[in-house]
Design a protein around this motif. Structure first.
Motif, PDB file in Angstrom:
ATOM      1  N   LEU A 182      -3.988  12.368  -4.784  1.00  0.00           N
ATOM      2  CA  LEU A 182      -3.857  11.624  -3.525  1.00  0.00           C
ATOM      3  C   LEU A 182      -2.446  11.608  -2.936  1.00  0.00           C
ATOM      4  O   LEU A 182      -2.266  11.899  -1.755  1.00  0.00           O
ATOM      5  CB  LEU A 182      -4.393  10.193  -3.708  1.00  0.00           C
ATOM      6  CG  LEU A 182      -4.329   9.348  -2.440  1.00  0.00           C
ATOM      7  CD1 LEU A 182      -5.298   9.863  -1.384  1.00  0.00           C
ATOM      8  CD2 LEU A 182      -4.595   7.882  -2.733  1.00  0.00           C
ATOM      9  N   PHE A 212      -7.694  10.958  -8.216  1.00  0.00           N
ATOM     10  CA  PHE A 212      -6.605  10.003  -8.455  1.00  0.00           C
ATOM     11  C   PHE A 212      -5.257  10.718  -8.473  1.00  0.00           C
ATOM     12  O   PHE A 212      -4.312  10.320  -7.800  1.00  0.00           O
ATOM     13  CB  PHE A 212      -6.853   9.272  -9.786  1.00  0.00           C
ATOM     14  CG  PHE A 212      -5.711   8.393 -10.222  1.00  0.00           C
ATOM     15  CD1 PHE A 212      -5.584   7.105  -9.729  1.00  0.00           C
ATOM     16  CD2 PHE A 212      -4.761   8.850 -11.122  1.00  0.00           C
ATOM     17  CE1 PHE A 212      -4.534   6.288 -10.128  1.00  0.00           C
ATOM     18  CE2 PHE A 212      -3.708   8.038 -11.526  1.00  0.00           C
ATOM     19  CZ  PHE A 212      -3.597   6.769 -11.028  1.00  0.00           C
ATOM     20  N   VAL A 236       0.844  -1.195   0.000  1.00  0.00           N
ATOM     21  CA  VAL A 236       0.000   0.000   0.000  1.00  0.00           C
ATOM     22  C   VAL A 236       0.879   1.244   0.000  1.00  0.00           C
ATOM     23  O   VAL A 236       0.690   2.168  -0.793  1.00  0.00           O
ATOM     24  CB  VAL A 236      -0.950   0.004   1.224  1.00  0.00           C
ATOM     25  CG1 VAL A 236      -1.707   1.312   1.310  1.00  0.00           C
ATOM     26  CG2 VAL A 236      -1.917  -1.163   1.143  1.00  0.00           C
ATOM     27  N   ALA A 281       3.823   8.110 -10.817  1.00  0.00           N
ATOM     28  CA  ALA A 281       4.619   7.309 -11.748  1.00  0.00           C
ATOM     29  C   ALA A 281       3.847   6.932 -13.010  1.00  0.00           C
ATOM     30  O   ALA A 281       4.445   6.734 -14.056  1.00  0.00           O
ATOM     31  CB  ALA A 281       5.119   6.038 -11.044  1.00  0.00           C
ATOM     32  N   LEU A 282       2.526   6.815 -12.894  1.00  0.00           N
ATOM     33  CA  LEU A 282       1.725   6.375 -14.039  1.00  0.00           C
ATOM     34  C   LEU A 282       1.443   7.563 -14.958  1.00  0.00           C
ATOM     35  O   LEU A 282       0.920   8.573 -14.513  1.00  0.00           O
ATOM     36  CB  LEU A 282       0.404   5.784 -13.543  1.00  0.00           C
ATOM     37  CG  LEU A 282      -0.423   5.013 -14.570  1.00  0.00           C
ATOM     38  CD1 LEU A 282       0.245   3.692 -14.933  1.00  0.00           C
ATOM     39  CD2 LEU A 282      -1.826   4.752 -14.048  1.00  0.00           C
ATOM     40  N   PRO A 283       1.810   7.440 -16.255  1.00  0.00           N
ATOM     41  CA  PRO A 283       1.550   8.552 -17.169  1.00  0.00           C
ATOM     42  C   PRO A 283       0.068   8.955 -17.154  1.00  0.00           C
ATOM     43  O   PRO A 283      -0.810   8.094 -17.072  1.00  0.00           O
ATOM     44  CB  PRO A 283       1.946   7.979 -18.527  1.00  0.00           C
ATOM     45  CG  PRO A 283       2.982   6.967 -18.212  1.00  0.00           C
ATOM     46  CD  PRO A 283       2.559   6.354 -16.908  1.00  0.00           C
ATOM     47  N   THR A 284      -0.165  10.262 -17.251  1.00  0.00           N
ATOM     48  CA  THR A 284      -1.539  10.747 -17.077  1.00  0.00           C
ATOM     49  C   THR A 284      -2.476  10.223 -18.160  1.00  0.00           C
ATOM     50  O   THR A 284      -3.653   9.983 -17.884  1.00  0.00           O
ATOM     51  CB  THR A 284      -1.572  12.283 -17.080  1.00  0.00           C
ATOM     52  OG1 THR A 284      -0.914  12.745 -18.255  1.00  0.00           O
ATOM     53  CG2 THR A 284      -0.893  12.853 -15.864  1.00  0.00           C
ATOM     54  N   ALA A 293       3.928   1.606  -1.041  1.00  0.00           N
ATOM     55  CA  ALA A 293       4.637   1.794  -2.312  1.00  0.00           C
ATOM     56  C   ALA A 293       3.696   2.304  -3.399  1.00  0.00           C
ATOM     57  O   ALA A 293       4.059   3.162  -4.200  1.00  0.00           O
ATOM     58  CB  ALA A 293       5.293   0.483  -2.741  1.00  0.00           C
ATOM     59  N   LEU A 294       2.460   1.776  -3.421  1.00  0.00           N
ATOM     60  CA  LEU A 294       1.544   2.117  -4.516  1.00  0.00           C
ATOM     61  C   LEU A 294       0.884   3.485  -4.346  1.00  0.00           C
ATOM     62  O   LEU A 294       0.239   3.977  -5.261  1.00  0.00           O
ATOM     63  CB  LEU A 294       0.468   1.042  -4.668  1.00  0.00           C
ATOM     64  CG  LEU A 294       0.909  -0.234  -5.390  1.00  0.00           C
ATOM     65  CD1 LEU A 294      -0.262  -1.181  -5.551  1.00  0.00           C
ATOM     66  CD2 LEU A 294       1.528   0.065  -6.747  1.00  0.00           C
ATOM     67  N   ILE A 295       1.039   4.105  -3.165  1.00  0.00           N
ATOM     68  CA  ILE A 295       0.507   5.461  -2.972  1.00  0.00           C
ATOM     69  C   ILE A 295       1.076   6.387  -4.046  1.00  0.00           C
ATOM     70  O   ILE A 295       0.420   7.305  -4.519  1.00  0.00           O
ATOM     71  CB  ILE A 295       0.892   6.003  -1.573  1.00  0.00           C
ATOM     72  CG1 ILE A 295       0.203   5.219  -0.479  1.00  0.00           C
ATOM     73  CG2 ILE A 295       0.572   7.496  -1.460  1.00  0.00           C
ATOM     74  CD1 ILE A 295      -1.246   5.501  -0.287  1.00  0.00           C
ATOM     75  N   ASP A 296       2.324   6.134  -4.461  1.00  0.00           N
ATOM     76  CA  ASP A 296       2.972   7.004  -5.441  1.00  0.00           C
ATOM     77  C   ASP A 296       2.595   6.680  -6.881  1.00  0.00           C
ATOM     78  O   ASP A 296       3.120   7.299  -7.805  1.00  0.00           O
ATOM     79  CB  ASP A 296       4.506   6.909  -5.298  1.00  0.00           C
ATOM     80  CG  ASP A 296       4.982   7.630  -4.054  1.00  0.00           C
ATOM     81  OD1 ASP A 296       4.411   8.687  -3.742  1.00  0.00           O
ATOM     82  OD2 ASP A 296       5.904   7.134  -3.401  1.00  0.00           O
ATOM     83  N   LEU A 297       1.714   5.698  -7.073  1.00  0.00           N
ATOM     84  CA  LEU A 297       1.344   5.314  -8.443  1.00  0.00           C
ATOM     85  C   LEU A 297       0.927   6.511  -9.303  1.00  0.00           C
ATOM     86  O   LEU A 297       1.380   6.636 -10.440  1.00  0.00           O
ATOM     87  CB  LEU A 297       0.238   4.248  -8.409  1.00  0.00           C
ATOM     88  CG  LEU A 297      -0.197   3.739  -9.780  1.00  0.00           C
ATOM     89  CD1 LEU A 297       0.894   2.872 -10.403  1.00  0.00           C
ATOM     90  CD2 LEU A 297      -1.496   2.951  -9.702  1.00  0.00           C
ATOM     91  N   PRO A 298       0.083   7.420  -8.787  1.00  0.00           N
ATOM     92  CA  PRO A 298      -0.311   8.555  -9.647  1.00  0.00           C
ATOM     93  C   PRO A 298       0.864   9.438 -10.077  1.00  0.00           C
ATOM     94  O   PRO A 298       0.783  10.103 -11.107  1.00  0.00           O
ATOM     95  CB  PRO A 298      -1.278   9.346  -8.760  1.00  0.00           C
ATOM     96  CG  PRO A 298      -1.829   8.331  -7.820  1.00  0.00           C
ATOM     97  CD  PRO A 298      -0.686   7.406  -7.535  1.00  0.00           C
TER      98      PRO A 298
END
Lengths: 283, 288
Positions: free
Chosen positions: A152, A149, A96, A105-108, A98-103
């Motif tokens: 966060l 999204f 959880v 790292a994930l291209p918009t 680690a994935l908080i930073d997904l937005p």
């Protein structure tokens, strides 16, 4: 004294500062000033006509309201998530965290098409709401979802370190003095977190106001209803109306700069508060 | 030690809070907080991540494979890599230079300089693209001169590279500045007073102590460089196979209703995001 010695001993001041200023000017400052210089060459009435036209004003309202709501939602759930990550042990906590930073790292664009697939009327989440007559994707609600999204991590990552370094003694003292857990939270912990929460809120809001990629796929882009301001800049450019695009961009830049100043002030406040609350002042 | 490398937080058990009655919530409150936050996490973060891959494979491996091996996808991958390969080293050198003068010396206007370095983060990506149109576009400052000399920047590869440099400008600098400020100047001063040259001091003393922060800044810079959409969209011109980066290629496929192909290409970018988060975890573990 150490500083003056350092100034004389270490080499490279002129070179590094000079390079920094030249590169900053070439890449950022001069291009950005182009917006203001070009806007200044417009007639005031012409400028005003663009930035106060009904379609543009409607886009300010959409951008402002959805960004505000998204930042509020993020402040609430961001606090809960930061609290869970710092204060509780639970299965999958590292994942959880680690994935908080997904937005970040994930291209918009990827976020945009994925969220519209999820919230469209035949999507995993959209199909749950469709029977109730609630449309999520391709409405202002879709914009709100995308901005939530995107924002966060700003809130979680500003609150989390403050909560982690908050000295336990404050809550222990509150408990000793007979405060309930809720009183200790609302009167001791929450005020300590407030600067960080406001900073996170402002960062999420500032990002949301300028966001483009994740929003346009899910917004539906209906004029007067679900058009965000950055989209109108693109639309003007596609019509070769560079002056119109520049006028709208000027308004956006002024808003961005004001938010930047506010955020700087908040961060200054937050770091002072943190130094006080973690006892660094006493050391 | 949290904040040692920019945004990195050291992982810490929650036992100290759970053991003391003064910082322990009643069970119902605890389960409500955990339940709400994990539900929010699952809906807003986990589900989109899974959905990328599910949508990508909806029409099977053949369609997936065709999409990612299509020549246009290949061209988009090459352009994306090229833009990142130019933007990252430039912003890396800048980040080190900026952090060196800000952290090792005292001068007036330092706070203003730090704020100005952060500027690209607070500007909308669309405006970031627009500024280069105003400078280099057909009717821009240098438009006439450029067309006389037959140089294309806007709606061509150089514009995409410039827009990428702009949006990734602060990443390395903002990781290094707090890190090097916290480290102070003692080690470097000792090296210099022992007779080391400036470059020797930098390579042998400063660089080893900032390498994880540097790497952290570089991977964040890379993720944004390869994933940027708004800014490059303004300056690209969307010439298929020529001026489309991977995110722009996703958009083109999506707008042509080739959803499976769009998500297949998007899944490559999602994998990149996962690799980025993986490296970030590794750096946190190494520098904790």
């Amino acid at each position: 004294m150490a500083q003056t010695v350092g100034k004389r001993v270490l080499p490279g001041f002129g070179l590094s500062l000079g390079y920094t200023l030249v590169y900053l000017s070439l890449i950022v400052l001069i291009p950005l000033s182009a917006v203001f210089i070009n806007a200044a060459s417009m007639q005031w009435s012409e400028f005003w006509q663009v930035v106060s036209s009904p379609q543009v004003v409607a886009s300010y309202r959409v951008s402002f309201l959805t960004s505000l709501l998204a930042a509020l939602i993020n402040s609430f759930f961001g606090l809960l998530l930061a609290w869970s990550l710092v204060r509780y042990n639970f299965f999958g906590k590292r994942l959880v965290d680690a994935l908080i930073d997904l937005p970040f790292a994930l291209p918009t664009a990827v976020a945009g098409i994925t969220l519209s697939a999820l919230y469209a009327k035949n999507g995993w989440i959209g199909s749950l709401f469709a029977p109730l007559g609630i449309k999520l994707a391709f409405t202002p609600l879709g914009i709100l979802i995308a901005l939530t999204f995107i924002g966060l991590p700003f809130v979680v990552r500003t609150i989390q370190p403050v909560l982690q370094e908050l000295s336990l003694e404050f809550e222990e003292a509150a408990a000793t003095l007979g405060a309930s857990r809720w009183q200790a939270f609302s009167r001791v912990v929450l005020p300590a977190l407030l600067p960080a929460m406001l900073t996170g809120f402002a960062l999420a809001f500032a990002r949301a106001v300028g966001e483009y990629g994740s929003v346009i796929f899910i917004a539906g882009n209906v004029p007067m209803v679900s058009e965000i301001t950055p989209l109108l800049i693109i639309t003007r450019l596609e019509q070769f109306d560079v002056a119109g695009a520049t006028a709208i961009a000027t308004v956006m830049l002024i808003v961005s700069f004001s938010l930047l100043l506010i955020i700087n002030g908040l961060q200054h406040w937050a770091s002072n508060r943190k130094r006080y609350l973690t006892g660094e002042d006493l050391a | 030690m949290s904040g040692m490398v920019g945004g990195i937080q050291a992982y810490q058990g929650a036992d100290i809070y759970e053991l003391s009655p003064a910082t322990r919530e009643p069970k119902w409150a605890r389960y409500t907080i955990l339940g709400l936050s994990l539900a929010f996490f699952a809906i807003f973060l986990l589900m989109p991540l899974l959905a990328v891959f599910v949508e990508a494979l909806r029409k099977g491996w053949d369609v997936y494979w065709q999409a990612i091996t299509h020549p246009d996808t290949g061209a988009a991958i090459r352009l994306t890599l090229l833009a990142a390969a130019i933007a990252i080293p430039l912003n890396l050198v800048f980040g080190v230079a900026a952090a060196w003068c800000i952290s090792k010396f005292e001068f007036r206007g330092k706070q203003l300089l730090i704020t100005l370095i952060d500027l690209p983060f607070s500007v909308s990506p669309v405006v970031a693209g627009l500024v280069y149109v105003l400078v280099f576009g057909a009717h821009g400052w240098f438009g006439e001169w450029l067309s006389e000399h037959n140089i294309k920047i806007i709606f061509a590869v150089p514009g995409i590279v410039l827009a990428t440099i702009f949006v990734t400008f602060p990443f390395v600098a903002r990781e290094l500045i707090p890190l090097m400020q916290a480290q102070g100047t003692d080690a470097e001063e000792a090296a210099v007073s022992l007779g080391a040259s400036g470059w020797q001091t930098f390579w042998r003393v400063t660089l080893p102590s900032i390498k994880w922060g540097l790497l952290y800044g570089v991977i964040l810079c890379n993720a944004r460089a390869m994933g940027e959409f708004g800014a490059v969209s303004v300056v690209s011109g969307h010439l298929r196979g020529q001026t489309t980066t991977l995110p722009l290629h996703v958009e083109i496929l999506y707008n042509e209703y080739q959803f499976a192909a769009a998500f297949a290409v998007a899944s490559l970018l999602a994998l990149l995001a996962l690799v980025t988060l993986g490296i970030k975890l590794f750096i946190e573990w190494r520098s904790a």
